[in-house]
Write a protein that holds these residues in place. Structure first.
Motif, short mmCIF file in Angstrom:
data_model
loop_
_atom_site.label_atom_id
_atom_site.label_comp_id
_atom_site.label_asym_id
_atom_site.label_seq_id
_atom_site.Cartn_x
_atom_site.Cartn_y
_atom_site.Cartn_z
N TYR A 187 -65.64 104.18 10.85
CA TYR A 187 -64.40 103.69 10.25
C TYR A 187 -63.16 104.38 10.81
O TYR A 187 -62.05 103.92 10.63
N ASN A 188 -63.32 105.49 11.54
CA ASN A 188 -62.19 106.28 12.02
C ASN A 188 -61.75 105.79 13.40
O ASN A 188 -61.93 106.45 14.41
N THR A 189 -61.16 104.61 13.42
CA THR A 189 -60.83 103.97 14.70
C THR A 189 -59.76 104.72 15.48
O THR A 189 -59.79 104.73 16.71
N GLY A 190 -58.82 105.36 14.80
CA GLY A 190 -57.79 106.12 15.50
C GLY A 190 -58.39 107.28 16.28
O GLY A 190 -58.05 107.50 17.45
N ALA A 191 -59.30 108.01 15.65
CA ALA A 191 -59.96 109.13 16.32
C ALA A 191 -60.83 108.61 17.46
O ALA A 191 -60.83 109.19 18.56
N ARG A 192 -61.54 107.53 17.23
CA ARG A 192 -62.39 106.97 18.29
C ARG A 192 -61.56 106.64 19.52
O ARG A 192 -61.97 106.92 20.66
N HIS A 193 -60.41 106.05 19.31
CA HIS A 193 -59.53 105.69 20.42
C HIS A 193 -59.09 106.94 21.19
O HIS A 193 -59.13 106.96 22.43
N LEU A 194 -58.69 107.98 20.48
CA LEU A 194 -58.28 109.23 21.13
C LEU A 194 -59.42 109.80 21.97
O LEU A 194 -59.23 110.17 23.13
N TYR A 195 -60.62 109.86 21.39
CA TYR A 195 -61.75 110.45 22.11
C TYR A 195 -62.08 109.64 23.37
O TYR A 195 -62.39 110.21 24.42
N GLU A 196 -62.02 108.34 23.28
CA GLU A 196 -62.25 107.50 24.46
C GLU A 196 -61.20 107.76 25.52
O GLU A 196 -61.52 107.87 26.71
N GLU A 197 -59.94 107.90 25.13
CA GLU A 197 -58.87 108.20 26.08
C GLU A 197 -59.10 109.55 26.77
O GLU A 197 -58.73 109.72 27.93
N LEU A 198 -59.69 110.49 26.04
CA LEU A 198 -59.96 111.81 26.62
C LEU A 198 -61.22 111.82 27.50
O LEU A 198 -61.53 112.83 28.11
N GLY A 199 -61.95 110.71 27.55
CA GLY A 199 -63.13 110.62 28.41
C GLY A 199 -64.45 110.78 27.72
O GLY A 199 -65.50 110.78 28.38
N TYR A 200 -64.47 110.92 26.40
CA TYR A 200 -65.74 111.00 25.69
C TYR A 200 -66.44 109.65 25.80
O TYR A 200 -65.79 108.60 25.76
N GLU A 201 -67.75 109.70 25.96
CA GLU A 201 -68.55 108.49 26.08
C GLU A 201 -69.52 108.40 24.90
O GLU A 201 -69.97 109.42 24.38
N VAL A 202 -69.86 107.18 24.50
CA VAL A 202 -70.81 106.98 23.42
C VAL A 202 -72.18 107.47 23.88
O VAL A 202 -72.68 107.06 24.92
N ALA A 203 -72.77 108.37 23.09
CA ALA A 203 -74.09 108.90 23.40
C ALA A 203 -75.15 108.28 22.49
O ALA A 203 -76.32 108.22 22.85
N SER A 204 -74.74 107.83 21.32
CA SER A 204 -75.64 107.23 20.36
C SER A 204 -74.79 106.38 19.43
O SER A 204 -73.62 106.67 19.21
N LEU A 205 -75.39 105.33 18.89
CA LEU A 205 -74.64 104.48 17.99
C LEU A 205 -75.56 104.06 16.86
O LEU A 205 -76.64 103.51 17.10
N GLN A 206 -75.16 104.35 15.64
CA GLN A 206 -75.90 103.91 14.47
C GLN A 206 -75.12 102.78 13.82
O GLN A 206 -73.89 102.82 13.79
N MET A 207 -75.83 101.82 13.29
CA MET A 207 -75.18 100.71 12.60
C MET A 207 -75.86 100.50 11.27
O MET A 207 -77.01 100.89 11.10
N ARG A 208 -75.14 99.88 10.31
CA ARG A 208 -75.69 99.71 8.97
C ARG A 208 -75.18 98.39 8.41
O ARG A 208 -74.04 98.01 8.64
N LEU A 209 -76.03 97.71 7.68
CA LEU A 209 -75.68 96.49 6.97
C LEU A 209 -75.90 96.73 5.50
O LEU A 209 -77.06 96.87 5.05
N PRO A 210 -74.84 96.82 4.69
CA PRO A 210 -75.04 96.96 3.25
C PRO A 210 -75.64 95.66 2.69
O PRO A 210 -75.20 94.57 3.04
N LEU A 211 -76.64 95.77 1.85
CA LEU A 211 -77.31 94.60 1.29
C LEU A 211 -76.95 94.36 -0.16
O LEU A 211 -77.63 93.60 -0.84
N THR A 212 -75.90 94.97 -0.62
CA THR A 212 -75.47 94.75 -2.01
C THR A 212 -74.14 94.08 -2.06
O THR A 212 -73.41 94.01 -1.15
#
Length: 167
Positions: A142-167
């Motif tokens: 949910y922290n899209t601002g931080a994600r954008h900064l980290y990508e600009e600094l050259g950080y790369e995705v190493a793992s990605l977890q996803m979730r679907l709430p069922l309620t």
């Protein structure tokens, strides 16, 4: 961490990394851990699981209430000595060359002014000089601002977890 280590970041660089004074460490750690629990819960974890993760983190990286060997907790400080945030980095496991950004927080009134970017850039140099070969971090989806900064600094995705709430 040597809490008496001098501030070595030159003035005039916008942000300096100043070792957090010992008397401010407990309050910061309490706030950082409360935010950590809240973020884990916002991302779908139960309170019990989030609290268990907090306890594990404290036991591993803050034994006895002090940072583990090789860990640095700084205040992001402007040239006029205004503290605008905090940054905690160190090896992910003792003696490892793989380092981690455990916490970076800029006070709300000072966000979007480049302070986090500059603090991270300074931390990268310190980590590299200490023998680190990489530096990682976790960012909640949910922290899209931080994600954008980290990508600009050259950080790369190493793992990605996803979730679907069922309620």
């Amino acid at each position: 961490m040597d809490q008496t280590a001098p501030d070595t970041t030159p003035r005039g660089s916008g942000v300096r990394l100043v070792p957090m004074p010992g008397e401010r460490m407990p309050g910061w750690l309490d706030r950082a851990m409360a935010d950590y629990v809240a973020s884990r819960m916002r991302s779908g974890e139960s309170r019990e699981a989030a609290e268990a993760n907090k306890r594990q983190s404290l036991d591993k990286w803050f034994p006895g209430g002090s940072p583990a060997a090789g860990h640095h907790v700084w205040e992001l400080t402007l040239d006029d000595d205004t503290v605008v945030g905090q940054l905690w980095v160190g090896p992910f496991t003792a003696g490892s060359t793989e380092w981690w950004v455990f916490e970076i927080e800029v006070d709300a009134a000072h966000r979007r002014q480049g302070h986090a970017r500059r603090g991270l850039e300074l931390a990268h140099v310190i980590a590299r000089d200490a023998g680190a070969t990489s530096i990682g971090l976790n960012v909640f989806g949910y922290n899209t601002g931080a994600r954008h900064l980290y990508e600009e600094l050259g950080y790369e995705v190493a793992s990605l977890q996803m979730r679907l709430p069922l309620t």
